[in-house]
Design a protein around this motif. Structure first.
Motif, short mmCIF file in Angstrom:
data_model
loop_
_atom_site.label_atom_id
_atom_site.label_comp_id
_atom_site.label_asym_id
_atom_site.label_seq_id
_atom_site.Cartn_x
_atom_site.Cartn_y
_atom_site.Cartn_z
N GLY A 250 -2.03 3.10 16.51
CA GLY A 250 -3.44 2.76 16.56
C GLY A 250 -4.17 3.16 17.83
O GLY A 250 -5.39 3.14 17.86
N THR B 92 0.84 -1.19 0.00
CA THR B 92 0.00 0.00 0.00
C THR B 92 0.88 1.25 0.00
O THR B 92 1.93 1.25 0.64
N LYS C 129 -10.70 2.80 14.31
CA LYS C 129 -11.79 1.92 13.87
C LYS C 129 -11.38 1.09 12.65
O LYS C 129 -12.20 0.44 12.02
N GLY C 130 -10.10 1.11 12.34
CA GLY C 130 -9.59 0.41 11.16
C GLY C 130 -9.32 -1.07 11.41
O GLY C 130 -9.56 -1.60 12.50
N GLN C 131 -8.80 -1.70 10.41
CA GLN C 131 -8.57 -3.14 10.44
C GLN C 131 -7.40 -3.57 11.32
O GLN C 131 -7.22 -4.76 11.58
N THR D 202 -3.27 3.89 11.87
CA THR D 202 -3.59 4.85 12.93
C THR D 202 -5.09 4.95 13.22
O THR D 202 -5.49 5.35 14.31
N ASP D 203 -5.94 4.54 12.28
CA ASP D 203 -7.39 4.63 12.43
C ASP D 203 -7.88 3.73 13.57
O ASP D 203 -7.77 2.51 13.47
N GLU E 127 -4.33 4.11 7.75
CA GLU E 127 -5.16 2.96 8.10
C GLU E 127 -4.72 2.35 9.43
O GLU E 127 -5.55 1.98 10.26
N LYS F 215 -1.20 6.11 2.89
CA LYS F 215 -2.47 5.39 3.08
C LYS F 215 -2.31 4.29 4.13
O LYS F 215 -3.18 4.10 4.98
N TYR G 246 -3.42 -3.13 18.96
CA TYR G 246 -3.31 -2.13 17.90
C TYR G 246 -1.86 -2.13 17.43
O TYR G 246 -0.98 -2.62 18.13
#
Length: 155
Positions: free
Chosen positions: A82, A46, A59-61, A56-57, A54, A50, A68
């Motif tokens: 995370g 990736t 609510k991400g994967q 750091t999100d 992701e 991006k 995290y």
């Protein structure tokens, strides 16, 4: 099987056995290792900005219960975190854990000689908001160190 269903079953079983909800949902070392490996593969596949967004999100994967990912450059600069986006872009080399240990500095020193390793320190658990012993699994990938850890409840 649906993760939420499994979590609900774990909560019910844990309650019936007298185990706290947090203990019933603790992350395992295998789960931490698997997430770090997924994170390393994601970073390689990736575009860098991006991938870091992701990771750091919250609510991400790459966030699951108290697990995290964190990503640091070898100089101690946080590229993704995370649990605390405020760390991103800052050099964290001098950060100390609850016992005064410079755990980021130690992690970067370990990454100079090892491609994968576990590290022990204490840190704030984002789920229960308590300082707890933490074991962090890390893999060095190019100039980055990608880590994810488990918390161990204090008795």
């Amino acid at each position: 099987m649906n993760k939420r269903f499994v979590a609900a079953v774990a909560l019910v079983l844990g309650a019936s056995l007298g185990i706290s909800a947090v203990a019933a949902e603790r992350v395992t070392p295998k789960e931490a290792e698997a997430m770090v490996k997924r994170g390393v593969a994601f970073i390689k596949a990736t575009p860098r900005d991006k991938a870091m967004a992701e990771i750091t999100d919250p609510k991400g994967q790459f966030v699951d219960r108290e697990l995290y990912l964190t990503v640091y450059k070898m100089d101690g600069t946080a590229m993704a975190h995370g649990a605390n986006a405020k760390f991103v872009g800052k050099n964290m080399m001098d950060l100390r854990d609850g016992n005064g240990k410079e755990h980021i500095r130690e992690r970067m020193e370990m990454a100079k000689t090892k491609s994968a390793f576990w590290q022990d320190f204490t840190f704030l658990n984002p789920v229960n908001k308590k300082i707890e012993p933490k074991q962090m699994y890390c893999e060095k990938s190019d100039e980055l160190v990608v880590c994810g850890g488990i918390y161990k409840a204090m008795n």
